[in-house]
Design an enzyme around this catalytic site. Structure first.
Site, PDB file in Angstrom:
ATOM      1  N   CYS A 163      -5.802 -10.512   2.846  1.00  0.00           N
ATOM      2  CA  CYS A 163      -4.767 -10.320   1.955  1.00  0.00           C
ATOM      3  C   CYS A 163      -3.278  -9.888   2.799  1.00  0.00           C
ATOM      4  O   CYS A 163      -2.237 -10.734   2.776  1.00  0.00           O
ATOM      5  CB  CYS A 163      -5.101  -8.575   1.827  1.00  0.00           C
ATOM      6  SG  CYS A 163      -6.382  -8.476   0.493  1.00  0.00           S
ATOM      7  N   HIS A 303       2.526  -2.967   3.014  1.00  0.00           N
ATOM      8  CA  HIS A 303       1.629  -3.577   2.671  1.00  0.00           C
ATOM      9  C   HIS A 303       1.074  -2.786   1.581  1.00  0.00           C
ATOM     10  O   HIS A 303       1.045  -3.305   0.089  1.00  0.00           O
ATOM     11  CB  HIS A 303       0.383  -3.419   3.570  1.00  0.00           C
ATOM     12  CG  HIS A 303      -0.917  -4.547   2.946  1.00  0.00           C
ATOM     13  ND1 HIS A 303      -1.415  -5.269   2.659  1.00  0.00           N
ATOM     14  CD2 HIS A 303      -2.477  -4.109   2.813  1.00  0.00           C
ATOM     15  CE1 HIS A 303      -2.284  -5.573   2.050  1.00  0.00           C
ATOM     16  NE2 HIS A 303      -2.688  -4.855   2.623  1.00  0.00           N
ATOM     17  N   GLU A 314      -0.955   2.746   7.032  1.00  0.00           N
ATOM     18  CA  GLU A 314      -0.059   1.858   7.753  1.00  0.00           C
ATOM     19  C   GLU A 314       1.227   3.221   7.722  1.00  0.00           C
ATOM     20  O   GLU A 314       1.747   2.547   8.633  1.00  0.00           O
ATOM     21  CB  GLU A 314       0.714   1.048   6.297  1.00  0.00           C
ATOM     22  CG  GLU A 314       1.276   0.334   6.514  1.00  0.00           C
ATOM     23  CD  GLU A 314       2.470  -0.703   5.560  1.00  0.00           C
ATOM     24  OE1 GLU A 314       2.523  -1.285   5.302  1.00  0.00           O
ATOM     25  OE2 GLU A 314       1.106  -0.616   4.009  1.00  0.00           O
ATOM     26  N   LYS A 335       4.252  -3.564  -4.376  1.00  0.00           N
ATOM     27  CA  LYS A 335       2.526  -4.063  -5.320  1.00  0.00           C
ATOM     28  C   LYS A 335       2.897  -3.102  -6.111  1.00  0.00           C
ATOM     29  O   LYS A 335       1.904  -3.019  -7.152  1.00  0.00           O
ATOM     30  CB  LYS A 335       1.695  -3.908  -4.020  1.00  0.00           C
ATOM     31  CG  LYS A 335       0.685  -5.009  -3.133  1.00  0.00           C
ATOM     32  CD  LYS A 335      -0.437  -4.442  -2.821  1.00  0.00           C
ATOM     33  CE  LYS A 335      -0.433  -5.716  -1.511  1.00  0.00           C
ATOM     34  NZ  LYS A 335       0.922  -5.646   0.333  1.00  0.00           N
ATOM     35  N   HIS A 340      -1.842  -6.314  -6.588  1.00  0.00           N
ATOM     36  CA  HIS A 340      -1.823  -6.918  -5.555  1.00  0.00           C
ATOM     37  C   HIS A 340      -2.633  -8.255  -5.624  1.00  0.00           C
ATOM     38  O   HIS A 340      -3.828  -8.537  -6.289  1.00  0.00           O
ATOM     39  CB  HIS A 340      -3.201  -6.159  -4.808  1.00  0.00           C
ATOM     40  CG  HIS A 340      -3.252  -6.599  -3.431  1.00  0.00           C
ATOM     41  ND1 HIS A 340      -3.386  -7.777  -2.805  1.00  0.00           N
ATOM     42  CD2 HIS A 340      -4.411  -5.834  -2.666  1.00  0.00           C
ATOM     43  CE1 HIS A 340      -3.011  -7.443  -1.864  1.00  0.00           C
ATOM     44  NE2 HIS A 340      -4.615  -6.772  -0.876  1.00  0.00           N
ATOM     45  N   PHE A 399      -8.760  -7.515   4.544  1.00  0.00           N
ATOM     46  CA  PHE A 399     -10.810  -6.977   5.402  1.00  0.00           C
ATOM     47  C   PHE A 399     -11.204  -7.770   6.286  1.00  0.00           C
ATOM     48  O   PHE A 399     -10.494  -9.008   6.429  1.00  0.00           O
ATOM     49  CB  PHE A 399     -11.367  -7.505   3.706  1.00  0.00           C
ATOM     50  CG  PHE A 399     -11.161  -6.371   2.866  1.00  0.00           C
ATOM     51  CD1 PHE A 399     -10.387  -4.653   2.584  1.00  0.00           C
ATOM     52  CD2 PHE A 399     -11.636  -6.967   2.072  1.00  0.00           C
ATOM     53  CE1 PHE A 399     -10.228  -4.247   2.113  1.00  0.00           C
ATOM     54  CE2 PHE A 399     -12.246  -5.752   0.521  1.00  0.00           C
ATOM     55  CZ  PHE A 399     -11.330  -4.491   0.736  1.00  0.00           C
TER      56      PHE A 399
END
Length: 413
Positions: A163, A303, A314, A335, A340, A399
């Site tokens: 991502c 994010h 975050e 998002k 996403h 990831f």
């Protein structure tokens, strides 16, 4: 001396529609586009909702024969590139094509093509497999097909960092221009993972929201009742140019790409560092690369996935970097509107930052209703906010422990 890099074109294919106007209007009204999955029968899946692109016709942007052979993520990339070049009013000629590069990544690649061909293999055997499968399933083919379609003969690269992909593509494209390997790079990310195996995989990982009876409120970053991300699809391609190249052709300049920072958590395949260390280091690196102090930043596009662990860590990382100033700093997650977009997210969200600078408006985090004590910053809840914006930051984490951060600013001569 590094060359300055500016953004002169935006190409966006998102669940909000085609083009920058539909995208910005959708973010700031905002439009609700998350609903039941229609691309396949999701009965029996724990998550049955997504942010799909409806009524997409690839033949608007490519020949019918090529569209029929191309995986969906490639179709999105070609469409976004058409839109970006048109927005930049950049014509590709024999004189400039060797100095125009492509760097478009995808976190997953041609999942639809692979999924369909596995079914062919199961039903009809190996002799019926498409000869296009080897090229249509690999992530680099978005860059490859864009290069072929538009005759671009500069660097032709792909980055795959889950991502963080879209953000890394922009950061690395900036480096190509800064150090003279290209004058222009078409850069960004593309993704089309709303397929049976893609959704099933993330269901198995228990990463997605299961708010199937209320899809419009399922993506709720930083909210105490968040229960996972909502998958989206699409592409974002930005035209990056060396400043002198853009000036020489009289281009409109949206913004300047000032800084890029990338780090690794080296901690876990899916979970972020519990102390937010990797994300914090990436933010500091991006600030250093841009030559800025934390207090120079006026907005962070987070994010903000709507997963319990990511949003909290975050928030912690932002506080580690910005200290007390973090409580004065607007942070929002687009998002909440788009879902996403996985490997495309970083590029699409960088475009949101560019448009925020242009309109001097911060897009909101929608569905923010219940404060979480671990997420205690200003998340610009539910409505857009006019603001004086000069420098903004865009965070992307993936990831594998990837952390990628971009800093953008208003162009100043």
């Amino acid at each position: 001396m590094r060359r300055r890099v500016v953004i002169t074109g935006l190409g966006l294919v998102t669940p909000l529609g085609l083009g920058k106007e539909a995208f910005w209007e959708g973010l700031t009204l905002p439009r609700r586009v998350i609903g039941p999955i229609t691309r396949f029968d999701a009965t029996g899946y724990s998550t049955r909702i997504a942010a799909e692109i409806k009524d997409f016709d690839p033949t608007q942007f490519m020949e019918r024969r090529d569209a029929r052979r191309a995986a969906r993520f490639i179709q999105f990339a070609i469409a976004a590139t058409h839109l970006a070049l048109a927005d930049a009013q950049l014509t590709i000629t024999d004189e400039n094509r060797e100095r125009v590069g492509v760097l478009i990544g995808s976190g997953i690649g041609g999942l639809d093509y692979m999924d369909s061909q596995v079914r062919v293999l199961d039903r009809h055997g190996p002799d019926r497999i498409s000869p296009f499968l080897p090229v249509m399933m690999i992530s680099d083919m978005a860059s490859g097909m864009v290069s072929i379609q538009f005759g671009l003969k500069g660097p032709n690269l792909c980055v795959v960092t889950a991502c963080s992909t879209g953000a890394d593509a922009l950061g690395l494209a900036m480096r190509l221009i800064q150090y003279g390997d290209a004058d222009v790079v078409l850069a960004g990310g593309t993704e089309a993972a709303i397929e049976p195996i893609g959704v099933a995989a993330f269901c198995a990982a228990r990463a997605m929201s299961t708010r199937n009876d209320d899809p419009e409120h399922a993506s709720r970053p930083f909210d105490a009742e968040r229960d996972g991300f909502v998958m989206g699809e699409g592409a974002g391609v930005l035209v990056l140019e060396a400043l002198e190249h853009a000036q020489a052709r009289g281009a409109r300049i949206y913004a300047e790409l000032l800084g890029y920072g990338a780090t690794a958590d080296a901690y876990h395949v899916t979970q972020p560092d519990p102390e937010g260390d990797g994300a914090a280091r990436a933010m500091r690196k991006a600030l250093q690369d841009a030559g800025l102090q934390p207090t120079d930043i006026h907005y962070i596009n987070a994010h903000g996935t709507s997963t319990r662990y990511n949003d909290a860590k975050e928030t912690l990382a932002i506080k580690r970097v910005f200290g007390e100033y973090a409580y004065q700093l607007p942070v929002s997650s687009t998002k909440s509107v788009t879902g996403h977009l996985l490997g495309a997210a970083g590029a699409v969200e960088a475009a949101a930052c560019v448009l925020a600078l242009e309109h001097q408006t911060i897009p909101p985090t929608i569905n923010y209703e219940y404060p979480d004590p671990e997420c205690d910053l200003d998340y610009v809840p539910n409505t857009p906010r006019p603001a004086h914006l000069r420098y903004v930051m865009s965070n992307s984490f993936g990831f594998g422990g990837h952390n990628s951060v971009l800093v953008l600013g208003k162009y100043e001569s």
